[in-house]
Design an enzyme around this catalytic site. Structure first.
Site, PDB file in Angstrom:
ATOM      1  N   LYS A 214      60.832  51.933  32.938  1.00 39.42           N
ATOM      2  CA  LYS A 214      61.640  53.121  33.252  1.00 39.42           C
ATOM      3  C   LYS A 214      61.216  53.718  34.591  1.00 39.42           C
ATOM      4  O   LYS A 214      62.018  54.348  35.282  1.00 39.42           O
ATOM      5  CB  LYS A 214      61.550  54.139  32.121  1.00 39.42           C
ATOM      6  N   THR A 271      63.021  60.587  33.164  1.00 34.66           N
ATOM      7  CA  THR A 271      62.409  60.158  34.420  1.00 34.66           C
ATOM      8  C   THR A 271      63.442  59.935  35.513  1.00 34.66           C
ATOM      9  O   THR A 271      63.143  60.079  36.697  1.00 34.66           O
ATOM     10  CB  THR A 271      61.605  58.865  34.191  1.00 34.66           C
ATOM     11  N   VAL A 302      49.590  59.674  41.391  1.00 31.92           N
ATOM     12  CA  VAL A 302      49.961  58.268  41.280  1.00 31.92           C
ATOM     13  C   VAL A 302      51.397  58.118  40.788  1.00 31.92           C
ATOM     14  O   VAL A 302      51.804  58.768  39.824  1.00 31.92           O
ATOM     15  CB  VAL A 302      49.006  57.541  40.311  1.00 31.92           C
TER      16      VAL A 302
END
Length: 359
Positions: A214, A271, A302
């Site tokens: 994803k 997301t 990150v």
């Protein structure tokens, strides 16, 4: 009344605070997700220690109850402490260990704690991704380092859960996957709260591959947004991205129904539709003309999707699975292909059956 105030009086003994045996919980990694779940568990009256490499983070958490690098606006519970010393005694004293480190560093972290693990430890994996160059999912890394018997007892947590919203006690639902129903249930009881609901599944592979891929589709979605495309385009990209993820998951032996759940479409939707997503931001900023190096240098945290794009591309070649969106993102990030050229390559593909490779 605020959206969280309604839940402030629901942390009593009927919830997980009295489930554990009183031993501390150890969280490895003080990034966004590690910090928010450490705070969540501490808020349920568990003693929690979070391990961080950075001494300034350790000092700030212990003395000021804040993580200065991640979720810096959130006041952390007083029973959440921090250390930079990952000692044998600390590991042995903990009943639960949460792994909240990037997938590319998971192997070295497991190797460092391996000599000190005991059968009673409940290992809960939070990271999402595919290791380079092995193309291993987190459970495969764990099997390689710790052995398959440890994997059979481990738990893998995933689902639509922005860290800042968890920290604010916004209602959140996640999945936990384990081959051990007993360990999955224990994890549910550990985390479960009125604002943080936990559902279980035995499909470890499905939950892991959905959580990894994803992030790649989110980069594509961010790029779509950055180019000025609107909701029809985004809906098409997300839906076809879900089909692509499902196709890869099925090839790996996952249950296709998993991708209709929280760790699948739930996490993908979240997301791919919010600028809170680091991976969405990567795609959007590249569409606005920034280079990948510039984005990574200034992102502040990150974005697992970048390295996952590399490993996902090679995994699909190994599996022989058609992966047009992953291929397009890979070509832009690592082969210097112009973003509009990559988009043209996607929309000019021949027509095909919607559920090919799935049903």
């Amino acid at each position: 009344m605020s959206t969280t105030a309604a839940f402030d009086d629901l942390n009593g003994p009927e919830y997980p605070s009295d489930f554990e045996d009183g031993k501390p919980i150890l969280v490895l990694g003080a990034g966004n997700f590690g910090t928010c779940l450490a705070a969540h568990l501490a808020g349920l009256n568990h003693p929690v220690t979070i391990w961080a490499r950075d001494e300034s983070v350790v000092e700030s958490i212990n003395n000021h109850h804040r993580n200065p690098k991640y979720l810096s606006t959130v006041t952390l519970p007083e029973n959440l402490t921090s250390t930079s010393q990952l000692t044998a005694s600390l590991i042995a004293a903990s009943s639960v260990i949460l792994l909240a480190i990037p997938t590319q560093h998971m192997r070295s972290q497991l190797e460092s704690i391996k000599p000190h693990l005991h059968p009673y430890h409940l290992l809960i994996v939070l990271n999402k991704g595919i290791e380079n160059p092995s193309l291993f999912l987190p459970h495969e890394i764990m099997a390689d380092v710790l052995g398959p018997e440890i994997v059979d007892k481990a738990v893998f947590l995933s689902g639509p859960s922005f860290a800042i919203e968890v920290a604010k006690k916004q209602i959140t639902c996640v999945s936990v996957a384990s081959r051990s129903k007993k360990r999955a249930l224990r994890t549910q009881m550990l985390f479960h709260a009125p604002y943080f609901r936990v559902y279980s599944t035995t499909d470890v592979v499905g939950v892991e591959i959905a959580g990894a891929l994803k992030n790649v589709i989110a980069i594509a979605s961010g790029a779509c947004n950055g180019l000025g495309f609107e909701m029809n385009s985004r809906a098409a990209l997300i839906t076809r991205g879900l089909a692509e993820i499902t196709r890869i998951g099925v090839a790996l032996g996952a249950n296709p129904l998993t991708f209709s759940g929280l760790s699948g479409v739930g996490d993908l939707f979240l997301t791919c539709t919010s600028e809170k997503s680091r991976n969405f931001s990567v795609g959007q900023r590249i569409a606005q003309g920034q280079t990948l190096d510039e984005v990574i240098r200034t992102l502040g945290s990150v974005a697992e999707g970048v390295e996952t794009t590399r490993s996902a591309y090679h995994l699909c070649r190994k599996l022989g699975v058609d992966s047009p969106q992953i291929d397009a993102v890979y070509s832009v990030l690592f082969e210097g292909v112009d973003l509009m050229d990559a988009l043209r390559g996607l929309i000019m593909r021949d027509p095909s059956e919607e559920l090919r490779g799935i049903a």
